[in-house]
Write a protein that holds these residues in place. Structure first.
Motif, PDB file in Angstrom:
ATOM      1  N   LYS A  96       0.838  -1.204   0.000  1.00  0.00           N
ATOM      2  CA  LYS A  96       0.000   0.000   0.000  1.00  0.00           C
ATOM      3  C   LYS A  96       0.870   1.249   0.000  1.00  0.00           C
ATOM      4  CE  LYS A  96      -3.899   2.172   2.381  1.00  0.00           C
ATOM      5  NZ  LYS A  96      -4.883   2.036   3.498  1.00  0.00           N
ATOM      6  N   ASP A 141      -7.042  -0.305  -7.616  1.00  0.00           N
ATOM      7  CA  ASP A 141      -7.724   0.990  -7.614  1.00  0.00           C
ATOM      8  C   ASP A 141      -7.367   1.836  -8.825  1.00  0.00           C
ATOM      9  OD1 ASP A 141      -8.843   0.352  -5.121  1.00  0.00           O
ATOM     10  OD2 ASP A 141      -7.127   1.196  -4.032  1.00  0.00           O
ATOM     11  N   ASN A 142      -6.462   1.341  -9.676  1.00  0.00           N
ATOM     12  CA  ASN A 142      -6.021   2.109 -10.846  1.00  0.00           C
ATOM     13  C   ASN A 142      -5.870   1.153 -12.026  1.00  0.00           C
ATOM     14  OD1 ASN A 142      -4.831   3.784 -12.737  1.00  0.00           O
ATOM     15  ND2 ASN A 142      -3.314   4.643 -11.331  1.00  0.00           N
TER      16      ASN A 142
END
Length: 426
Positions: A188, A198-199
């Motif tokens: 993270k 998340d991308n």
């Protein structure tokens, strides 16, 4: 003539960017003390860099034809056909050592291969540090001629950096793998692993960059989304971007405790039905009964095991620890094998293929964990050693044997079970 010029230029560029400075392509010399490297995982990954303009689609297709790339270079059906042709060329391995940070290094891979593993991943390698640090390359990635089929796994969030790292290892592996599944805090902080979920545009760019520029296929290891449809869309996107093999861990990013939370085999099955490339299943593989059940329930093309192999590297040869022997199941000790025997074999491999001592220390704790619970003073003596030696470790195993400690492994049949194409034992 134009195509020959393109091919010559590409091959020249590839060779000049890859001096084989590190991997033990010939077996490294035997040493009694090994240098412990610094912890590279504390370094954050660099931010995404500006990428060079991509060549035209026609040029990409021409270059890929010339180099024989099995990646996305040939779109649609051709990509899928090449993905399967490569997998079959490797013998369609079903029993695979999963990537484990500091734990799936060369000596351990070779031990698992002796006991039935048919392919293996390297530990996760940090792509930026790999490109910048020769010491890191020489210590963290070693291999030998018998270490195949081999997946080399990188974490990354910058496509150009990832490609530079991948080009250094492609002559020595069968897949370059992108880590899209690490759920730990370090991932993270560094913005890699499962946190790239998340991308997705960035993930797609990483896969495409490798698929269009490497001569070995690209594989990806992922975790599932909480929503199944999101997982299926993710898997299809990776396939379309050029991924030639997909390993699916059946837990979400937040489900870190494998002993308390069962992996969702039904989600892996859904992914297998949604894509056309080979799919590997990861999660809940503790012994060969689980292997058979997982292949049958998911339809996957192979399985990965991680934590269970650390305790029992002979898992794929059909051996179980006492924890997994069912009531009424034969506990015959005709085969005299226990974790102490496996540790001695591992140490001998470490003498042949040197690795940092931190890796060796971790394997000692994993393989002798039950022994240490019986005689904790032996564990305390191990932990007190600021500098380990092989003589100390061999003597420690002998002392445990003198104390009468034995943790036998059990096998239904000492002959390795054959796995048929439908996942059933025969």
């Amino acid at each position: 003539m134009r195509l020959k010029q393109i091919a010559a230029a590409l091959l020249s560029k590839s060779k000049s960017s890859w001096p084989p400075t590190n991997p033990a392509m010939a077996a490294p010399s035997i040493t009694q003390t090994l240098t412990t490297s610094t912890n590279p995982e504390e370094d954050s990954l660099c931010s995404v860099t500006k990428q060079e303009p991509e060549p035209s689609q026609q040029q990409q297709q021409q270059e890929c034809w010339l180099l024989g790339s099995p990646g996305r270079c040939l779109n649609g059906e051709s990509h899928v056909e090449r993905a399967w042709a490569h997998w079959r060329k490797l013998g369609e391995p079903k029993l695979i050592v999963a990537p484990m940070v500091d734990n799936s290094e060369l000596p351990f891979r070779m031990l698992c291969r002796k006991y039935g593993a048919e392919a293996a991943y390297t530990p996760m390698l940090h792509s930026r540090i790999f490109t910048e640090n020769e010491k890191y390359r020489s210590q963290e990635f070693t291999t030998c001629k018998d270490d195949r089929p081999l997946f080399v796994q990188f974490c990354a969030n910058a496509a150009d950096t990832l490609l530079e790292a991948a080009r250094r290892v492609e002559p020595y592996c069968d897949y370059v793998d992108i880590n899209l599944g690490c759920p730990q805090r370090i991932a993270k902080r560094g913005n890699y692993g499962a946190f790239l979920m998340d991308n997705l545009p960035l993930v797609k760019s990483l896969v495409e960059k490798l698929a269009l520029n490497l001569r070995v296929p690209v594989s990806c290891k992922i975790r599932v989304f909480p929503d199944l449809q999101d997982t299926l869309n993710y898997a299809r996107m990776l396939e379309d971007a050029g991924c030639s093999l997909l390993a699916v861990h059946g837990r979400t990013r937040d489900e870190k405790d494998g002993k308390k939370l069962r992996a969702k085999w039904e989600a892996i099955k859904a992914v297998k039905n949604a894509v056309r490339i080979p799919v590997l299943a990861n999660g809940n593989i503790r012994h060969m009964d689980d292997v058979h059940s997982c292949l049958k329930e998911t339809g996957a093309d192979g399985v990965l095991s991680a934590e269970s192999l650390l305790e029992n590297p002979a898992l794929f040869a059909g051996f179980k620890t006492a924890e997994w022997v069912l009531d009424g199941e034969d506990r015959s000790e005709e085969v005299k094998l226990d974790q102490g025997d496996l540790l001695v074999e591992y140490l001998k491999l470490c003498e042949e293929y040197p690795v940092p001592w931190r890796m060796i220390r971790a394997h000692v704790h994993k393989m002798l964990g039950e022994w240490f619970r019986i005689h904790p003073h032996i564990r305390e003596e191990l932990n007190a050693q600021s500098k380990l030696t092989f003589d100390f470790l061999y003597d420690m195993v002998n002392r445990l044997r003198v104390l009468g400690v034995k943790m036998p492994l059990y096998a239904k049949d000492t002959r390795r079970e054959r796995i048929s194409a439908d996942g059933s034992g025969a």
